[in-house]
Motif scaffolding. Structure first.
Motif, short mmCIF file in Angstrom:
data_model
loop_
_atom_site.label_atom_id
_atom_site.label_comp_id
_atom_site.label_asym_id
_atom_site.label_seq_id
_atom_site.Cartn_x
_atom_site.Cartn_y
_atom_site.Cartn_z
N HIS A 147 4.45 10.36 8.91
CA HIS A 147 3.50 9.36 8.45
C HIS A 147 4.14 7.98 8.39
N THR A 177 1.58 5.30 -0.01
CA THR A 177 1.08 6.64 0.30
C THR A 177 2.13 7.64 -0.15
N THR A 214 5.65 4.60 2.55
CA THR A 214 5.51 6.04 2.34
C THR A 214 6.56 6.47 1.32
N GLU A 247 0.85 -1.18 0.00
CA GLU A 247 0.00 0.00 0.00
C GLU A 247 0.90 1.24 0.00
#
Length: 361
Positions: free
Chosen positions: A346, A333, A357, A331
């Motif tokens: 984050h 970001t 990230t 995933e």
């Protein structure tokens, strides 16, 4: 000429986004336009000074990137302007083939020789452009700009892949990943299965993550809930394997004591291999105490491995291109370069397992 970069001016300070001199190309070097730079979950610990890495400041941090070649030196014979490349942050000296000095570009140098490398190649990927040695630019084939963030997950996978290669993992073997519920450990699970491991044992205390690993990987993965009892946990790991454990890969972080490392290591079979890649002991505490008679009488091979050998990078790229290693599992970001400090926060708060990230300069 200048480019934009995020600069760590001193430990404990937020990153400052500013204009810096653009890199100057030399022989044996490549300049890359950075499309995506991964933000590791523990970078906030480095930037705060909690992890005392050898990173002279001010510095442009950032370890590894995916981008397009802007310029190549006169000795490059295959790379071309516009090629999409993975930038390996493991920069090694070229004047000693046996024991080269090394710096992890944009994050940590090793010793005086590593510091000398840092003075030239130490500025990292949190910038619009990145200067790297020619041999650190690995073509990944044509991708779109939107795919760059996902491909930067390879920089995370490179670390455990280096350990699995060092441990000579072979198809069909059983490997135990100590620290499997962590960021690098969970990547190690994915990489080991992609390499053909017959079974992966994943011990841990994080129930939610263990259940996620089970959902993701199915019957070739066996999880073990750790209790903290050394003998009992070791026996449960052996039982989960339902046969000999050929290789143990340790990826536990500095915050963990030596006992879990020893517990996992001593599950390995006679003539088995143990590879140490974690951070246990780097912040102090007890050292790893493995019994001499157990090592000697069982013919155990114990090896330390820092980072990934260069030939392995191409093989990992090939595995991703072939679909053996599914980058879609991560995933992603993404943050703009102007939001570099927010990206670091984050990554620390929500980076975690199968989540990455990324800065997009």
């Amino acid at each position: 000429m200048t480019v934009k970069a995020a600069v760590l001016k001193d430990f404990g300070q937020p990153l400052s986004v500013e204009e810096v001199a653009d890199p100057a190309l030399g022989t044996g070097e490549v300049i890359v336009d950075v499309a995506a730079a991964p933000v590791l979950p523990y970078m906030d610990e480095v930037f705060s000074g909690e992890r005392p890495y050898l990173l002279p400041v001010p510095a442009i941090p950032g370890a590894g990137a995916v981008g397009r070649v802007r310029a190549v030196g006169p000795d490059a014979t295959r790379l071309a302007v516009g090629d999409w490349v993975l930038c390996d942050p493991s920069v090694r000296s070229r004047d000693d083939a046996h024991t080269p000095d090394i710096t992890l570009q944009g994050l940590a140098a090793r010793g005086d020789g590593g510091l000398r490398l840092h003075r030239h190649f130490g500025q990292g990927s949190f910038a619009e452009q990145l200067l790297i040695p020619t041999e650190n630019a690995f073509p990944i084939g044509p991708i779109s700009q939107a795919q760059a963030g996902r491909w930067s997950a390879l920089t995370l996978c490179l670390v455990p892949y280096g350990g699995l290669v060092a441990g000579d993992l072979r198809a069909g073997e059983t490997v135990l990943v100590s620290g499997a519920t962590g960021n690098f450990g969970s990547a190690a699970v994915a990489v080991a299965l992609a390499m053909g491991a017959g079974r992966v044992i994943a011990p841990g205390r994080n129930e939610a993550m263990l259940e996620e690993l089970e959902r993701r990987f199915g019957p070739r993965l066996r999880t073990v809930r750790l209790s903290g009892d050394e003998d009992g946990d070791r026996e449960r790991m052996k039982q989960a394997a339902q046969g000999p454990i050929d290789l143990v890969l340790d990826m536990l972080p500095p915050s963990v004591g030596a006992t879990p490392v020893r517990t996992a290591a001593m599950t390995v079979r006679e003539y088995g291999r143990v590879v140490l890649m974690g951070g246990v002991g780097t912040l102090g505490g007890d050292d790893l105490a493995l019994p001499y008679p157990w090592i000697m009488r069982n013919n155990i091979t114990i090896r330390g491995q820092w980072l990934c050998p260069r030939p392995a990078v191409t093989r990992l790229i090939d595995m991703a291109n072939a679909g053996l290693l599914g980058l879609g599992a991560f995933e992603i970001t993404e943050f703009a370069l102007d939001d570099a400090s927010q990206a670091v926060t984050h990554a620390a708060d929500r980076g975690g397992r199968f989540a990455l990230t990324v800065l997009r300069p």
